[in-house]
Design a protein around this motif. Structure first.
Motif, PDB file in Angstrom:
ATOM      1  N   GLY A 176       0.322   1.389  -3.669  1.00  0.00           N
ATOM      2  CA  GLY A 176      -1.038   1.876  -3.498  1.00  0.00           C
ATOM      3  C   GLY A 176      -2.042   0.925  -4.126  1.00  0.00           C
ATOM      4  O   GLY A 176      -1.718  -0.217  -4.456  1.00  0.00           O
ATOM      5  N   GLN A 177      -3.257   1.407  -4.329  1.00  0.00           N
ATOM      6  CA  GLN A 177      -4.323   0.581  -4.885  1.00  0.00           C
ATOM      7  C   GLN A 177      -4.689   0.991  -6.314  1.00  0.00           C
ATOM      8  O   GLN A 177      -5.488   0.329  -6.953  1.00  0.00           O
ATOM      9  N   SER A 178      -4.081   2.055  -6.795  1.00  0.00           N
ATOM     10  CA  SER A 178      -4.540   2.619  -8.070  1.00  0.00           C
ATOM     11  C   SER A 178      -3.816   2.080  -9.293  1.00  0.00           C
ATOM     12  O   SER A 178      -4.264   2.271 -10.413  1.00  0.00           O
ATOM     13  N   ARG A 179      -2.670   1.411  -9.106  1.00  0.00           N
ATOM     14  CA  ARG A 179      -1.954   0.863 -10.264  1.00  0.00           C
ATOM     15  C   ARG A 179      -1.511  -0.564  -9.996  1.00  0.00           C
ATOM     16  O   ARG A 179      -1.440  -1.012  -8.856  1.00  0.00           O
ATOM     17  N   GLN A 180      -1.200  -1.281 -11.091  1.00  0.00           N
ATOM     18  CA  GLN A 180      -0.718  -2.653 -10.956  1.00  0.00           C
ATOM     19  C   GLN A 180       0.763  -2.658 -10.577  1.00  0.00           C
ATOM     20  O   GLN A 180       1.500  -1.724 -10.895  1.00  0.00           O
TER      21      GLN A 180
ATOM     22  N   SER B 178       0.310  -8.836  -6.541  1.00  0.00           N
ATOM     23  CA  SER B 178      -1.035  -8.461  -6.994  1.00  0.00           C
ATOM     24  C   SER B 178      -2.106  -9.055  -6.090  1.00  0.00           C
ATOM     25  O   SER B 178      -3.094  -8.395  -5.738  1.00  0.00           O
TER      26      SER B 178
ATOM     27  N   GLN C 133      -2.140  -7.253  -2.826  1.00  0.00           N
ATOM     28  CA  GLN C 133      -2.643  -5.889  -3.018  1.00  0.00           C
ATOM     29  C   GLN C 133      -4.178  -5.859  -2.989  1.00  0.00           C
ATOM     30  O   GLN C 133      -4.771  -4.910  -2.467  1.00  0.00           O
ATOM     31  N   HIS C 134      -4.798  -6.916  -3.511  1.00  0.00           N
ATOM     32  CA  HIS C 134      -6.250  -6.883  -3.712  1.00  0.00           C
ATOM     33  C   HIS C 134      -7.060  -7.719  -2.727  1.00  0.00           C
ATOM     34  O   HIS C 134      -8.265  -7.490  -2.585  1.00  0.00           O
TER      35      HIS C 134
ATOM     36  N   ASP D 250       0.836  -1.207   0.000  1.00  0.00           N
ATOM     37  CA  ASP D 250       0.000   0.000   0.000  1.00  0.00           C
ATOM     38  C   ASP D 250       0.873   1.260   0.000  1.00  0.00           C
ATOM     39  O   ASP D 250       0.567   2.250  -0.678  1.00  0.00           O
TER      40      ASP D 250
END
Length: 500
Positions: free
Chosen positions: A344-348, A463, A466-467, A340
């Motif tokens: 972050g959460q906005s890109r791969q 990935s 992240q999700h 994070d």
């Protein structure tokens, strides 16, 4: 007259018994004389007549048995399976001396009957000599052309992750077994390179292949395989799991031949779409050359090697990763916090993020170490007499590099039996890789897919973390036991996956 016949019958009866007794004594004596250890040969446990040490080892936990024997007989010791001698190597220094410093003497694979009956000396993993050199060189150069281990492969891996994430989300947080989903996701990367396309997660034939791989690899490291390799003339005629393995690999070959047939129907020699296209072109160009090893049977064997190796090891590592994350939720949370902060959460994620994610990288490496995916590497064979550990090992002896003895060596790791990402971090929290981290083996037979595997592991794992959050179903504790085979997989389990 009756007494004469009675005496004659008694004489014949004892004569048969005597002949049987003589035969048994002769066989046992011949076996002892033929197979006794020379004075300069590595020591080892006493071998039984005929079968040798086939039943000395627990074949469901072979790597543990072999590591325990090293404590009794030293880092270089010997076992006899049937009529053939095997030397087991333990510890980082011994493996380095053998596979790296004397690598030319150990570059070959043993001609094991079970594997020979399947691949007939073809392919890229268990072939030798000119076939191996040509096929490995071609595979590496061709796969690199398609981005093997390079940044250009990133979009394919990240695109596959979106399919995987969709499948995970479809379970809506309810328990499910991630085995086939993650196997399919990882397999689709090598499939894109080799076949030129991916397979849908619901493809029944493809899913069946994924299930078969695990079963076959388990059998290849079982007592059935050892019996087959020790007594092939007998075992070829007896039923058992060893026969099932042949059916599995024949089915895999048939699957590949269908792909090959479809390629040939619309093949354009000037259009390189994938590995198969390039191989067909190489067959055309090499025809008539004296040392030519390129033909359709070798193509099928090479594709099978790449297909299985490129599917099973990485997907098995990720399945272990899920287990370690649910077992250690505090480590999972720390990985997610680092991701994070950096991504972050906005890109791969990108492979370039690795240097800025030292803790995440350390966790991935610790999963590989503790997961111990290929615990005994793959066997080698001496192509000349060598000196190792003060012993003489003659030409033609099978060598087992016991990677387990290195990855769990108390002299190399602070807490060898505990999941500890700190093994790969220095005092400043930066990532470091100890020399004893050799899950891909070492030397000239080093896994040719290492770069791809490292890339896949980082991008998939990062990935996923992240999700998603990973946990066990309510009231269920993670079971860290394994199924031993050429690859060591966790026992089947279910987990819960929720979006973050």
């Amino acid at each position: 007259m009756d007494s004469i016949f009675s005496a004659l019958g008694s004489y014949v009866n004892w004569d048969v018994k005597g002949l049987l007794l003589f035969t048994v004594v002769f066989i046992l004596s011949a076996d002892y004389i033929k197979n006794r250890r020379p004075g300069s040969f590595p020591p080892g446990p006493r071998a039984f007549p005929i079968v040798g040490n086939l039943f000395t080892v627990d074949h469901k936990r072979t790597h543990e048995s072999l590591t325990q024997l090293a404590g009794r007989y030293g880092d270089v010791y010997s076992l006899r399976f049937g009529q053939k001698w095997t030397v087991v190597l333990n510890g980082y220094e011994v493996l380095k001396e053998a596979l790296v410093n004397q690598g030319d003497s150990l570059v070959d694979r043993p001609e094991l009957p079970m594997l020979q009956d399947i691949n007939h000396g073809r392919g890229v993993i268990f072939s030798n000599g000119n076939i191996w050199k040509q096929q490995r060189r071609f595979a590496l150069s061709t796969l690199k052309y398609f981005g093997f281990g390079k940044k250009s492969l990133e979009p394919i891996i990240l695109d596959e992750f979106t399919y995987c994430a969709k499948e995970f989300n479809s379970h809506e947080g309810k328990p499910f077994d991630p085995h086939l989903v993650i196997n399919n996701a990882v397999s689709n990367i090598i499939c894109a390179l080799v076949f030129g396309h991916r397979f849908e997660y619901g493809d029944e034939k493809f899913m069946k292949l994924m299930t078969w791989f695990g079963k076959a690899l388990e059998t290849h490291a079982s007592i059935w395989a050892q019996l087959y390799n020790s007594f092939p003339l007998l075992m070829r005629r007896l039923p058992g799991p060893h026969q099932t393995v042949h059916h599995i690999w024949n089915s895999v070959k048939d699957f590949i031949r269908v792909e090959l047939k479809e390629h040939k129907q619309n093949w354009d020699p000037s259009d390189k779409r994938d590995y198969i296209d390039c191989y067909l072109k190489e067959i055309q160009m090499s025809k008539g050359q004296a040392d030519d090893t390129f033909d359709e049977e070798n193509l099928v064997a090479c594709v099978m090697d790449l297909f299985v190796a490129g599917s099973e090891t990485t997907s098995t590592t990720l399945r272990w990763a899920f287990l370690y994350m649910v077992k250690h939720p505090e480590i999972q949370a720390k990985v997610q916090a680092e991701i994070d902060r950096v991504i972050g959460q906005s890109r791969q994620p990108s492979i370039e993020d690795r240097i800025n994610l030292p803790y995440t990288d350390a966790v991935i490496h610790e999963v590989q170490r503790m997961g111990n995916i290929v615990p005994l590497s793959l066997p080698h064979v001496t192509n000349r007499d060598i000196q190792l550990g003060g012993y003489t090992i003659p030409k033609g002896v099978t060598i087992i590099p016991n990677l387990t003895s290195v990855l769990f060596d108390k002299n190399e790791w602070e807490t060898p039996d505990t999941f500890n990402p700190g093994h790969f971090l220095n005092e400043e929290g930066k990532f470091v890789k100890p020399a004893a981290f050799i899950p891909f083996s070492a030397g000239k037979r080093l896994c040719l897919g290492e770069n791809l595997a490292r890339m896949e592991l980082f991008l998939f794992f990062t990935s996923l973390m992240q999700h998603f959050n990973f946990s066990m179903p309510a009231g269920v504790k993670p079971v860290m036991d394994f199924r031993f085979g050429l690859t060591m997989a966790p026992v089947p389990y279910e987990m819960c996956v929720t979006s973050r």
